[in-house]
Design an enzyme around this catalytic site. Structure first.
Site, PDB file in Angstrom:
ATOM      1  CB  SER A 147      -0.618  -0.451   1.397  1.00 28.33           C
ATOM      2  OG  SER A 147      -1.660  -0.800   0.725  1.00 28.33           O
ATOM      3  CE  LYS A 206      -9.479  -5.757   4.816  1.00 29.46           C
ATOM      4  NZ  LYS A 206      -9.560  -6.470   3.261  1.00 29.46           N
ATOM      5  CG  ASP A 265     -11.185  -4.706   0.800  1.00 22.19           C
ATOM      6  OD1 ASP A 265     -10.923  -4.280   0.398  1.00 22.19           O
ATOM      7  OD2 ASP A 265     -11.540  -5.365   1.464  1.00 22.19           O
TER       8      ASP A 265
END
Ligand code: ATR
Length: 271
Positions: free
Chosen positions: A17, A66, A102
């Protein structure tokens, strides 16, 4: 001072990332700093607080945080609520906003990058964990003819089919029931590729497909994609494009600018 962003996870050393967001920032002329932050397993909230206190404007969240990010966000997008998971935090004056990019990343990779429209297609989704849950709604929004969820623990697949059945033609089954069922698209959302393992699907399911997709990626094609190709799948793709696309969607949420993903995907492929 540049606006700060980070990806928070554990482990995090492997994360691409920072490289992706640095490329987006260069390309779009955005003045940001983006780093990888390793949070202790019991220290996710503290890591977010520290980032906010030090000029942070937002964060990406990865394994295993998450769900914690979902609980932490005060304002949740519809897609984050349905996924019950957050991969993007936006720090605003009225509190922390949580979103999940996502599914949008997967859809964009399949329909735009791979030029494979899902409308009217019969989709098989393998897996019923967090990764699978996060992409079901976006897949249904593409109006497939059907979505079949198969999982090693069949009850988890049935639970998801029940939950999402209001939004489309969703059913569940176990792997052994897949023999002789025709599918256009097969998406592997299990974590089996991480263990260099295969979900125990019948070999016969691959040959009639138009696309076999593994949400995982690695330097080499995953075992799942090799197995699919050996068993007649004409077109296979790994999750690198999805990774870059979900990042682009986060970047857009933070900066209001949509980066061009193609050169960044090409750059990562060449590493
Ligand atoms: P994630 O957030 O990555 O989805 P998860 O919620 O732990 O992680 O779910 C992992 C998924 O991969 C599950 O669908 C799991 O199947 P079970 O529900 O039966 O456990 C699946 N999975 C993991 N390893 C697997 C393997 N070796 N073969 C088949 N399925 C596997």
């Amino acid at each position: 001072m540049s606006d700060r962003y980070a990806v928070i996870g554990n482990p995090i050393g492997h994360s691409k990332s920072p490289l992706i967001h640095a490329a987006f920032a260069r390309q779009t002329g955005q003045d940001i700093v983006y780093e990888a932050l390793l949070a202790p397993l019991d220290g996710f909230v503290q890591a977010v607080d520290a980032l906010r206190a030090n000029g942070g404007k937002g964060a990406n969240v990865t394994v295993p945080f998450k769900q914690e990010a979902f609980n932490l966000a005060v304002h949740l997008s519809e897609r984050a609520k349905l996924a019950q998971a957050v991969n993007t935090l936006i720090f605003r004056a009225d509190g922390i906003h949580g979103d999940n990019t996502d599914g949008a990343g997967l859809l964009r990779d399949i329909e735009v990058n791979l030029a494979y429209p899902l409308a009217g297609k019969r989709i098989l989704l393998l897996g019923a964990g967090g990764a699978a849950r996060g992409v079901i709604m976006p897949l249904l929004a593409a109006h497939p003819a059907s979505l079949t969820i198969a999982n090693r623990t069949t009850s988890r697949a049935h639970d998801l089919a029940l939950q999402f059945g209001h939004w489309g033609e969703v059913s569940a089954c176990d792997y052994s029931a897949l023999d002789d069922l025709p599918f256009d698209v097969i998406i592997n959302a299990t974590s089996s590729s991480l263990q260099n393992d295969l979900p125990p699907v019948p070999d016969s399911i691959f040959s009639g497909t138009g696309l076999v997709y593994d949400m995982m990626y690695g330097k080499e094609p995953t075992l799942f994609l090799c197995h699919a190709a050996q068993n007649g799948a004409p077109c296979v793709a790994d999750g690198l494009g999805m990774l870059v696309e979900q990042a682009a969607e986060s970047f857009y949420l933070w900066r209001g600018v949509r980066p061009d993903t193609a050169p960044v995907i090409a750059q990562l492929r060449s590493l």
